[in-house]
Write an enzyme that holds these catalytic residues in place. Structure first.
Site, PDB file in Angstrom:
ATOM      1  N   SER A   1       0.845  -1.179   0.000  1.00  0.00           N
ATOM      2  CA  SER A   1       0.000   0.000   0.000  1.00  0.00           C
ATOM      3  C   SER A   1       0.890   1.241   0.000  1.00  0.00           C
ATOM      4  O   SER A   1       2.104   1.145  -0.021  1.00  0.00           O
ATOM      5  CB  SER A   1      -0.902   0.006   1.233  1.00  0.00           C
ATOM      6  N   LYS A   2       0.276   2.377   0.033  1.00  0.00           N
ATOM      7  CA  LYS A   2       0.991   3.658  -0.084  1.00  0.00           C
ATOM      8  C   LYS A   2       2.208   3.763   0.839  1.00  0.00           C
ATOM      9  O   LYS A   2       3.246   4.268   0.442  1.00  0.00           O
ATOM     10  CB  LYS A   2       0.038   4.813   0.244  1.00  0.00           C
ATOM     11  N   ARG A   3       2.079   3.265   2.060  1.00  0.00           N
ATOM     12  CA  ARG A   3       3.171   3.494   3.009  1.00  0.00           C
ATOM     13  C   ARG A   3       4.431   2.695   2.682  1.00  0.00           C
ATOM     14  O   ARG A   3       5.457   2.879   3.303  1.00  0.00           O
ATOM     15  CB  ARG A   3       2.714   3.192   4.436  1.00  0.00           C
TER      16      ARG A   3
END
Length: 480
Positions: free
Chosen positions: A262-264
């Site tokens: 995911s984004k992180r």
RNA sequence: GUCCCCAUCGUCUAGCCAGGUCUAGGACAUCUCCCUUUCACGGAGAAAACAGGGGUUCGAAUCCCCUUGGGGACGCCA
């Protein structure tokens, strides 16, 4: 029968590396067998559609070198409102349309067929009703799922309705997966799935089965998130009496913490990786290695070498983590494998520098390059001429710096060899009683702008005496 | 809650399907040393795994079962 695989992304604005890995294997399987690799756009959810993302997907595949042999035509792209400026589509579009929103008639026809035969029914439940039902079920600690309310009532075709598949009582399916073997589902937690939405668009379940059949797909490669609804698809093939393709559910790619990407987790889309300076061939190398191994144990390979050795038998069933550090390493190895002309062309294309460099100097650069960003840092003395790291010289007396440089200018000339240059610098160090390390530091910052640079002597030799003096004068005018 | 998938060093994996050659091999990362005017590269070495428990067998990382752990799914999303 020739192999036909497909890549079927949704146009949501980005291309996730997990999807790229799926696309890569599908592409490789087709390519290896002289088959067809089809690009099909699954845009059946109008709410998630991002304008021009079909164009973006095509450009990304193109950049990665995963060329489809069949895909949407320009007129299809125009029909769905995509900008086609600058796009050249080098594939066949005869079996189309390849964009699902342009194929609604097919889905409607097959959904109606199931309706007629009594395997499906009209459902008038509204999203609000379903949402309420779901909330209550969760509150009551029950498994959420459609109650089957409309299954036994006769919903009028006059009002808006969806078409749902009527799942058999005691629904149990044994489906076959090429990399996992037999998959037995006994009373899976599935309720009658919607096949055709009330807006006339199909859901994934109908569209994927109909299209894979109509497009004569022989191998369905997709993410393992589809295993749970696999029984629905299997059952649909049986209802239609269609021959099934081979199914391969590929394991997911996880982030470094073992969670779904995911984004992180930082860069995880093709666009982000490109911005970070990664080479397509390295991305392919790294992605190929998650869930597959070269039969000879080769770990750094070109796209061609991958293709030559790729086989389904070597594809794993366990999921793997994506490691940006390893990608960086692989990227470095791919730089090292580049020919001089390829390397210079890359510099020209990405840094806008038209250079003619010796092979040995190119090697010196390659050794220090992990990503394209590194390269622009190394060559910053050519790109950003006046950005000096004056801080690095803070611990040396200003007058001493100036006299060192003046002395260097006087004592150095065009005809000096490597060793003589080295000796000359030593002599300067002795004569002004400044450690050699400091002399190098001064010269490095003055000529190459910063402390992390290619080797000083090599660079002076490469660019010449006049250039070097010029650099020093430039520095002095800024420094004084 | 229900159903499903997965399980070898920190990570990617070799070995597993066709049990013995495994005191489990490689690579990345880590640590130490060497090389070095910067940054890197390179070289030498170290540490590091068969999730647990039962079977089957003369023999299990490999076959079977259970447990545990991780992941996915249960939408008029894909």
């Amino acid at each position: 029968m020739s192999v036909r695989t497909r890549f079927a992304p949704s146009p949501t604005g980005y291309l996730h590396i997990g999807s790229v890995r799926t696309a890569l294997y599908a592409w490789a399987l087709a390519k290896k067998n002289n088959g067809s690799f089809i690009l099909r756009i699954e845009d059946t959810d109008r709410e998630r559609y991002v304008p021009n993302s079909i164009k973006f997907i095509i450009q990304e595949l193109n950049w990665l070198g995963l060329q489809p042999t069949e895909g949407p035509s320009k007129s299809e792209l125009i029909q769905v409102g995509e900008d086609i400026e600058g796009l050249s589509l080098e594939w066949s579009s005869h079996g189309g349309p390849y964009i699902q929103s342009l194929r609604k008639d097919f889905y409607k026809r097959y959904a109606e067929e199931l309706l007629q035969a009594g395997f499906a029914y009209r459902c008038e439940c509204t999203p609000e009703m379903l949402e309420k039902e779901r909330r209550e079920q969760i509150l009551a600690g029950k498994r959420p799922g459609y109650s089957g309310r409309c299954r036994y009532i006769n919903v009028s075709p006059e009002k808006p309705y969806a078409i749902r598949l009527k799942l058999p009582q005691n629904f149990s399916v044994t489906a076959n997966d090429e990399i996992r073997g037999k998959l037995k589902f006994e009373n899976p937690p599935l309720s009658d799935p919607v096949l055709l939405k009330s807006d006339g668009f199909p859901t994934y379940h109908l569209a994927v089965v109909v299209d894979d059949h109509l497009m004569k797909i022989t191998h369905v490669l997709r993410g393992e998130e589809w295993i749970s609804t696999f029984p629905i698809h299997w059952y649909l093939y049986d209802l239609f009496g269609w021959e099934k393709p081979k199914f391969l559910h590929l394991p997911v790619i996880l982030g470094e913490d073992g969670k779904k990407l995911s984004k992180r987790h930082g860069a995880q889309t093709t666009a982000e990786l490109r911005e970070e300076g990664f080479l397509p061939s390295a991305i392919i190398n790294a992605l190929a290695l998650i869930g597959w191994t070269h039969s000879s144990g080769l770990e750094i390979f070109s796209v061609d070498e991958f293709l030559r050795d790729f086989s389904l038998e070597k594809v794993h069933s366990a999921s793997g983590m994506f490691s940006p550090i390893k990608l960086k390493r692989i990227n470095h190895e791919h730089f090292k494998l580049m020919r001089v002309d390829e390397f210079l062309a890359l510099i020209q294309k990405n840094l806008g520098l038209s250079l003619r460099l010796s092979e040995s100097y190119v090697n010196v650069l390659k050794e220090r390059t992990h990503t394209l960003k590194d390269l622009s840092q190394l060559l910053c003395f050519l790109i950003f001429p006046n950005e000096y790291d004056f801080q690095a010289l803070e611990d040396i007396d200003k007058q001493l710096i100036i006299s060192t440089l003046e002395l260097f200018k006087k004592t150095v000339n065009e005809n000096l060899s490597r060793d003589e240059l080295q000796a000359q610098i030593s002599a300067i160090s002795d004569s002004i009683n400044l450690p050699k390390k400091h002399v190098f530091k001064i010269l490095r910052v003055a000529i190459l702008r910063r402390m992390e640079t290619p080797p000083l002597i090599d660079t002076i030799q490469e660019f010449g005496f006049n250039w070097t003096i010029d650099q020093i004068n430039r520095f002095l005018s800024e420094f004084r």
